[in-house]
Design a protein around this motif. Structure first.
Motif, PDB file in Angstrom:
ATOM      1  N   PRO A  77       0.837  -1.204   0.000  1.00 37.16           N
ATOM      2  CA  PRO A  77       0.000   0.000   0.000  1.00 37.16           C
ATOM      3  C   PRO A  77       0.874   1.258   0.000  1.00 37.16           C
ATOM      4  O   PRO A  77       2.030   1.229   0.417  1.00 37.16           O
ATOM      5  CB  PRO A  77      -0.788  -0.112   1.318  1.00 37.16           C
ATOM      6  N   TYR A  78       0.315   2.339  -0.468  1.00 38.88           N
ATOM      7  CA  TYR A  78       0.991   3.640  -0.462  1.00 38.88           C
ATOM      8  C   TYR A  78       1.301   4.027   0.979  1.00 38.88           C
ATOM      9  O   TYR A  78       0.409   4.094   1.829  1.00 38.88           O
ATOM     10  CB  TYR A  78       0.070   4.675  -1.110  1.00 38.88           C
ATOM     11  N   GLU A  79       2.579   4.268   1.257  1.00 41.09           N
ATOM     12  CA  GLU A  79       2.977   4.585   2.627  1.00 41.09           C
ATOM     13  C   GLU A  79       4.201   5.501   2.611  1.00 41.09           C
ATOM     14  O   GLU A  79       5.338   5.047   2.730  1.00 41.09           O
ATOM     15  CB  GLU A  79       3.294   3.300   3.399  1.00 41.09           C
ATOM     16  N   PRO A  80       3.992   6.814   2.463  1.00 39.52           N
ATOM     17  CA  PRO A  80       5.107   7.768   2.389  1.00 39.52           C
ATOM     18  C   PRO A  80       5.669   8.083   3.779  1.00 39.52           C
ATOM     19  O   PRO A  80       5.482   9.179   4.310  1.00 39.52           O
ATOM     20  CB  PRO A  80       4.461   8.992   1.745  1.00 39.52           C
ATOM     21  N   ASP A  81       6.374   7.096   4.360  1.00 37.64           N
ATOM     22  CA  ASP A  81       6.856   7.232   5.734  1.00 37.64           C
ATOM     23  C   ASP A  81       8.344   7.541   5.823  1.00 37.64           C
ATOM     24  O   ASP A  81       8.909   7.587   6.913  1.00 37.64           O
ATOM     25  CB  ASP A  81       6.558   5.952   6.523  1.00 37.64           C
ATOM     26  N   GLY A  82       8.993   7.749   4.678  1.00 37.10           N
ATOM     27  CA  GLY A  82      10.407   8.084   4.706  1.00 37.10           C
ATOM     28  C   GLY A  82      11.335   6.883   4.759  1.00 37.10           C
ATOM     29  O   GLY A  82      12.562   7.047   4.758  1.00 37.10           O
TER      30      GLY A  82
END
Length: 215
Positions: A77-82
């Motif tokens: 899933p899309y997860e822009p957590d760095g």
């Protein structure tokens, strides 16, 4: 780096054969690709399995497909957590920079990663449950697919999970805002495929049929 060694002789010979034949016969095309950059028509997300040879299946030339391979052809899933996200980075580059027109998820028969997920979810693979298992944590992406499996014999359920790996990935692709926007703008189409390695068969997901149908 004492662990690193020169290329084995059999690979050196294969390279030299390629350079003297395929490359020599198409030198102009290779130079053009190098000078003008790549403009692939499609991105293919397939399994790392050595038996899945994407370019052979479709007779593709150099520069035609942007290919990303991982265990069980999964998209998280899309997860822009760095954190580090190799698959997500490949998708972002393909859609926003290369602007591919098609994004294909290709599953296959006899997938070891899918079998590992099945065994893990059945409680028969404790080593994959360990936090230190990279494979196990990657296969967690497919747990929703396992949870949707219908009752039946194990062989049928395993085959269904192979195809579920494609569907879960397609669902997760649509959680990426830039993928959804490209689809809505008519710039990108998504495709789900499954191939039978032994029989050379290919099936595509057909929304109208509500499942996979032979190509």
């Amino acid at each position: 780096m004492d662990a690193v060694r020169p290329l084995p002789d059999f690979l050196v010979k294969r390279y030299q054969g390629w350079k003297a034949t395929t490359y020599a016969d198409n030198r102009g095309w290779y130079k053009r690709l190098a000078e003008e950059g790549q403009r692939p028509r499609a991105m293919v997300i397939s399994c790392c399995d050595s038996r899945v040879h994407v370019t052979s299946i479709f007779g593709a030339d150099q520069g035609e497909f942007f290919i990303h391979r991982n265990i069980a052809n999964l998209v998280p899933p899309y997860e822009p957590d760095g954190d580090h996200h190799g698959t997500s980075a490949a998708i972002e580059y393909a859609v926003t920079s290369l602007r591919v027109g098609h994004l294909i998820v290709l599953g296959h028969s006899g997938c070891g990663g899918v079998e590992g997920c099945y065994q893990m979810c059945e409680g028969r693979a404790p080593h994959l449950e360990e936090k230190t298992s990279f494979v196990g944590r990657w296969m967690d992406i497919l747990r929703p697919g396992y949870e949707r499996l219908a009752a039946g014999n194990e062989a049928d359920r395993m085959r269904a999970l192979e195809k579920a790996s494609v569907m879960v990935s397609l669902e997760n692709l649509l959680t990426f805002p830039f993928v959804t926007k490209a689809v809505e703008d008519g710039l990108l189409t998504l495709h789900g495929l499954w191939t039978h390695i032994g029989e050379g068969g290919l099936e595509t997901y057909d929304p109208a049929a509500g499942g996979f149908v032979a190509v």
